[in-house]
Design a protein around this motif. Structure first.
Motif, mmCIF file in Angstrom:
data_model
loop_
_atom_site.group_PDB
_atom_site.id
_atom_site.type_symbol
_atom_site.label_atom_id
_atom_site.label_comp_id
_atom_site.label_asym_id
_atom_site.label_seq_id
_atom_site.Cartn_x
_atom_site.Cartn_y
_atom_site.Cartn_z
ATOM 1 N N GLY A 90 0.763 -1.161 -0.014
ATOM 2 C CA GLY A 90 0.039 0.106 0.004
ATOM 3 C C GLY A 90 0.891 1.341 0.251
ATOM 4 O O GLY A 90 0.862 2.340 -0.681
ATOM 5 N N VAL A 91 1.794 1.245 0.651
ATOM 6 C CA VAL A 91 2.704 2.599 0.720
ATOM 7 C C VAL A 91 3.502 2.613 -0.454
ATOM 8 O O VAL A 91 3.615 3.792 -0.897
ATOM 9 N N TRP A 92 3.875 1.423 -1.123
ATOM 10 C CA TRP A 92 4.645 1.579 -2.421
ATOM 11 C C TRP A 92 3.809 2.162 -3.187
ATOM 12 O O TRP A 92 4.146 3.142 -4.225
ATOM 13 N N VAL A 93 2.435 1.735 -3.628
ATOM 14 C CA VAL A 93 1.795 2.209 -4.515
ATOM 15 C C VAL A 93 0.908 3.656 -4.433
ATOM 16 O O VAL A 93 1.308 4.342 -5.308
ATOM 17 N N ALA A 94 0.984 3.911 -2.923
ATOM 18 C CA ALA A 94 0.636 5.445 -2.732
ATOM 19 C C ALA A 94 1.828 6.128 -3.203
ATOM 20 O O ALA A 94 1.825 7.374 -3.805
ATOM 21 N N SER A 95 3.141 5.735 -3.033
ATOM 22 C CA SER A 95 4.185 6.309 -3.216
ATOM 23 C C SER A 95 4.374 6.535 -4.926
ATOM 24 O O SER A 95 4.853 7.598 -5.353
ATOM 25 N N GLN A 96 4.005 5.536 -5.707
ATOM 26 C CA GLN A 96 4.136 5.630 -6.838
ATOM 27 C C GLN A 96 3.271 6.808 -7.545
ATOM 28 O O GLN A 96 3.525 7.420 -8.715
ATOM 29 N N LEU A 97 1.947 7.091 -6.735
ATOM 30 C CA LEU A 97 1.339 8.070 -7.452
ATOM 31 C C LEU A 97 1.881 9.337 -7.160
ATOM 32 O O LEU A 97 1.520 10.389 -8.002
ATOM 33 N N ALA A 98 2.498 9.580 -6.092
ATOM 34 C CA ALA A 98 3.195 10.696 -5.890
ATOM 35 C C ALA A 98 4.599 10.674 -6.768
ATOM 36 O O ALA A 98 5.062 11.793 -7.436
ATOM 37 N N TRP A 99 5.295 9.706 -7.062
ATOM 38 C CA TRP A 99 6.488 9.732 -7.645
ATOM 39 C C TRP A 99 6.486 8.455 -8.586
ATOM 40 O O TRP A 99 6.844 7.282 -8.452
ATOM 41 N N PRO A 100 6.013 8.753 -9.952
ATOM 42 C CA PRO A 100 5.561 7.436 -10.786
ATOM 43 C C PRO A 100 6.758 6.649 -11.212
ATOM 44 O O PRO A 100 6.628 5.676 -11.579
ATOM 45 N N ASN A 101 8.082 7.149 -11.073
ATOM 46 C CA ASN A 101 9.130 6.380 -11.491
ATOM 47 C C ASN A 101 9.460 5.162 -10.642
ATOM 48 O O ASN A 101 10.403 4.597 -10.841
ATOM 49 N N LEU A 102 8.725 5.144 -9.408
ATOM 50 C CA LEU A 102 9.021 4.042 -8.488
ATOM 51 C C LEU A 102 8.581 2.748 -8.910
ATOM 52 O O LEU A 102 8.502 1.719 -8.333
ATOM 53 N N ALA A 103 8.314 2.420 -10.241
ATOM 54 C CA ALA A 103 7.979 1.368 -10.915
ATOM 55 C C ALA A 103 9.068 0.953 -11.649
ATOM 56 O O ALA A 103 9.106 -0.370 -11.899
ATOM 57 N N PHE A 104 10.064 1.403 -11.701
ATOM 58 C CA PHE A 104 11.425 0.981 -12.530
ATOM 59 C C PHE A 104 11.280 0.216 -13.538
ATOM 60 O O PHE A 104 12.130 -0.782 -13.834
ATOM 61 N N ASP A 105 10.509 0.667 -14.751
ATOM 62 C CA ASP A 105 10.378 0.386 -15.740
ATOM 63 C C ASP A 105 10.302 -1.446 -15.819
ATOM 64 O O ASP A 105 10.732 -1.913 -16.880
ATOM 65 N N ALA A 106 9.717 -1.826 -15.012
ATOM 66 C CA ALA A 106 9.556 -3.352 -15.030
ATOM 67 C C ALA A 106 7.856 -3.493 -15.166
ATOM 68 O O ALA A 106 7.214 -2.423 -14.821
#
Lengths: 547, 56, 251
Positions: A94-110
């Motif tokens: 949950g914290v990770w996906v929430a952070s992705q909405l603020a910093w979308p590059n946290l998906a690391f192109d995978a």
């Protein structure tokens, strides 16, 4: 675990697990390179590990004592451990996906780490992994204690517990490799759904047989709530997941429902998953652990019965409030709205009943963080059900729908109500189960309480703000009668709240980690008080969910 | 069988309501029946009695 | 005697089970059952076509990637919804959708009528790196779609299952599913003509990702996005004729 089973029961276990391995092999063979094949391998490994555990203790000494003279607590202990492991996993996601909405590059192109694939791992992890395991564990505890009878089975509790966790594992691993039905909160594919039906039928039979063994003439109301949870979730699950697989070798299936029917079935399921998974079962916890912890009987038993039937009857109608102003017929939308508003009555009756039970014990609420968890949970239950009825009113919904307000509402319920009542119940249950005088550290319970409360408030306020702001921006017009803001303008306004939300979620996650440590230390501390018959299971407090 | 949409909608709108009322009455009778009072009082007190053995 | 006593206790438990089922099933039946006769009242769209195999594959990718978690495909009967996204959505428009993808959250905009709104080129650039075209976007990058060849061999099976569920795919469509998927993304090939023949002149035949040597998942997803809202023009036809705007439709 295995030490409590007779040698013939160990044989049954081995047979069941060998059959599961065979099913896994069949899935792997039919699926080949399809994700179904990957899941076949997971089934083989999962069943194989359990089979190894059974076989390695296969020729150990048989239980000597009369098992009917004691409650069956080992599955509860393992259930609590699994629940906490899933809590940390699900909340981290949950914290990770929430952070992705603020910093979308946290998906690391995978592919596996994109928001769309991770989000259901969060929802399934917390709802089914954390919540489901907590419900199963506490229901096993409550039904035994209130019936004054041991669980009506030696193997079936383990089957339910490990079978359910296999479902969760298949679901979550599936999302990462792209297996999903895309039905919210019912994303797992057809074979996992079929498996859950088997597990659930066993759960139901176990529960009803244990009730039939009871020595009390009356069935305590907490069991009613658990029973409604088991029964209605079964109905919802089966109807919503009716689907035809592309072939026996495909993980992919097509739901039999289409378009507007599918929408109605999906939200009939979706909202009643809230009702019967996230409310009914947890009210069962409330009606047992709150009086026990407070040392006072429930304020009004009659009221608990009235609200039980009110909730069971009204909830089932309200799903269509998820579809206001859509292509769903108008009268169905209105029915959903009407019943949503009426639902407030039994919901507040439950919340009021809980709070009035505490009336006269406020000093305990002040001093005991565990009881405070349950007190705040009841308050949030009242708030979230009020908000729910409010949001179901069509004009309000026209503003809130599709915005973060919904997310805020869900988390007021999920964090403030569901998670807090669970933690309160677990802090009551764990010392009793491991025969300890109290939790390892009362201070850590206190720390957890404040982390959880702060996290919930930050989260909910952030989402209220972002939701209402975005909803208003979408409908703002210039003087010329044109829309003032582009969609992207409204997204830009969301960023500060997305950061705040991720922070609130992080606090909540930290609290759950503190709880894990505290439960672990309680379980392994003060061994002198331990009783005969507790196998090695009690040391396994935090195994990986894959166990 | 040819059921028209309007028939189903009318049924849904009327019988659903009657069912609701009947159900509510039944529940209230059950909860407030004097015969049940002793049972409910026992149930709410009994859970506070913490013993750690099943009854035989 | 204890036998009888025991049975009576069990009856209580089973009575409770039946009462719960009775209480909890009515609402669902009442709301869902009439929807199966809804075709008697809602709009008809005789011109509506089915998804081509390539679009269906794209739809499956849309589901797989969880796009519905952030994008709705349901324009409500509200003024700002209609002005932002186009004519409000009709029930008939998702009648072939197993499952529907109406969505529940708009972290990104509604996509019900996004088809044709942007060029293929824009869609590919946006999916590859959303921030290259919309700097403020928080959408994940889907560059891997371009790197992943599309699985086309089993598309006939997908169509066959959907036909069992009531989507009017013909034998011809099912037999040629894989060829049609290839042809729709490869306009200069011999297979391209078959797609138009089977699915109609308006079908978008294009090298969606600009590369014709290989059909990738990017081709499929863009083909799907480009057909959203364009399977039928029932909505624009009906609403041009002056249907009510606020207040839902049907029933």
């Amino acid at each position: 675990m295995v030490a409590q089973l007779t040698s013939s029961e160990r044989q049954y276990c081995a047979v069941i697990l060998i059959l599961m391995v065979i099913v896994g092999v069949a899935m792997a063979a039919l699926g080949k390179s399809d994700p179904l094949g990957v899941h076949g391998v997971i089934v083989i490994v999962y069943s194989g590990v359990l089979l190894y555990l059974v076989l390695s203790a296969f020729y150990g000494p048989e239980p000597q004592e009369d098992r009917q003279a004691s409650y069956y607590d080992d599955p509860i202990k393992v259930g609590i451990a699994l629940s906490m492991a899933w809590a940390v996993f699900g909340m981290f996601m949950g914290v990770w996906v929430a952070s992705q909405l603020a910093w979308p590059n946290l998906a690391f192109d995978a592919a596996w780490s994109t928001f769309g694939r991770l989000r259901p791992t969060h929802t399934t992890g917390v709802i089914f992994g954390f919540g489901g395991n907590a419900l199963i564990a506490t229901s096993f505890h409550v039904v035994q204690r209130t019936s004054r009878a041991r669980l009506a089975g030696q193997i079936s509790p383990w089957f339910v517990l490990f079978g359910f966790n296999l479902f969760c594992l298949l679901a979550v691993s599936g999302y990462l490799i792209g297996v999903t039905q895309s039905k919210e909160y019912a994303e797992a594919e057809w074979y996992a759904d079929l498996w859950l039906v088997i597990v659930w039928v066993v759960y139901f039979i176990l529960y009803i047989r244990t009730l039939a063994r009871r020595k009390e003439p009356h069935i305590y109301v907490a069991n009613w709530y658990y029973l409604a949870f088991i029964l209605v979730v079964a109905i919802l699950h089966i109807v919503n997941n009716l689907a035809i697989p592309v072939s026996w070798g495909h993980a992919k299936s097509y739901t039999i429902w289409a378009g507007v029917q599918d929408a109605m079935v999906q939200w009939w399921y979706g909202h009643n998953a809230v009702a019967f998974f996230l409310t009914s079962g947890f009210l069962g916890m409330l009606y047992y652990y709150l009086p026990v912890r407070a040392g006072r009987p429930i304020f009004s038993y009659r009221l608990s019965i009235l609200s039980f039937w009110g909730i069971t009857f009204f909830y089932i109608w309200v799903g269509s409030h998820h579809l206001h102003y859509t292509a769903l017929p108008h009268w169905v939308q209105n029915l959903g709205m009407t019943f949503s508003v009426m639902l407030l009555v039994p919901s507040w009756a439950s919340a009021g009943n809980a709070l009035l039970t505490l009336n006269g014990a406020w000093h305990k609420v002040r001093d005991d963080a565990t009881l405070r968890f349950m007190f705040v949970a009841a308050v949030f239950y009242g708030l979230a059900t009020f908000e729910g009825s409010f949001l179901a009113i069509r004009p309000v919904n026209s503003l809130s729908h599709y915005t973060d307000w919904t997310i805020g509402h869900v988390h007021a319920g999920a964090l403030g109500w569901v998670a807090l009542i669970t933690f309160g119940s677990l802090y009551t249950l764990v010392p009793a189960l491991w025969k300890r005088p109290a939790m390892y550290s009362a201070t850590l319970v206190e720390v957890h309480f404040w982390l959880a409360l702060a996290g919930t408030l930050i989260y909910v306020f952030a989402m209220w703000n972002s939701g209402i702001i975005q909803g208003l921006m979408w409908r703002t017009y210039t003087e010329d009668g044109t829309l003032t803001y582009s969609f992207v303008d409204t997204l830009v306004a969301m960023y500060p709240y997305y950061i705040a939300r991720a922070f609130g979620g992080l606090l909540f996650l930290l609290g759950a980690i503190v709880a894990c440590y505290n439960i672990w230390m309680t379980a392994r501390g003060a061994p002198a008080a331990a009783v005969v018959g507790d196998g090695p299971a009690q040391s396994g407090v935090a195994p990986a969910p894959a166990e | 069988m040819d059921v028209s949409h309007d028939t189903l909608v009318a049924l849904a709108k009327s019988w659903g309501l009657f069912y609701l009322i009947a159900f509510a009455v039944a529940v209230v009778i059950y909860a407030y029946r004097p015969a049940n009072r002793a049972r409910f009082n026992a149930a709410k007190k009994d859970i506070l009695e913490q013993d750690d053995r099943p009854w035989r | 005697m204890p036998e009888l006593f025991h049975r009576k206790l069990e009856r209580t438990a089973i009575g409770l089970v039946l009462a719960i089922i009775a209480a909890a099933s009515v609402g669902g039946i009442v709301e869902i059952a009439p929807l199966f006769t809804i075709h008697q009242t809602v709009e008809d769209a005789p011109d509506m076509r089915v998804y081509t195999p390539l679009e269906l594959a794209g739809r499956n990718i849309y589901e797989r990637e969880g796009c519905y978690a952030c994008h709705s495909q349901m324009i409500r009967t509200l003024r700002d919804d209609v002005e932002r996204y186009g004519p409000y959505s009709l029930a008939v428009e998702s009648k072939y959708d197993h499952p529907m993808l109406w969505g529940s959250k708009r972290t990104g905009p509604d996509l019900a009528r996004v088809g044709g709104k942007y060029s293929d080129f824009w869609q590919v650039a946006h999916l590859t790196n959303p921030r290259s075209v919309v700097p403020e976007s928080n959408m994940p990058a889907y560059a891997f779609l371009e790197r992943t060849p599309l699985e086309m061999d089993d598309l006939g099976q997908h169509l066959a299952v959907l036909r069992e569920l009531g989507v009017p795919y013909t034998d011809d469509m099912i037999a040629n599913a894989a060829r049609d998927a290839y042809g729709q993304a490869t306009p200069d090939s011999d297979f391209a003509t078959g797609v138009v023949k089977r699915y109609g002149e308006a079908t978008d035949v294009s090298a969606f990702d600009g590369v014709t040597t290989e059909v990738t998942e990017m081709d499929a997803l863009v083909a799907y996005l480009q057909v959203l809202g364009r399977l039928t023009d029932a909505a624009s036809r009906e609403q041009a004729a002056g249907a009510p705007q606020v207040g839902g439709n049907g029933g």
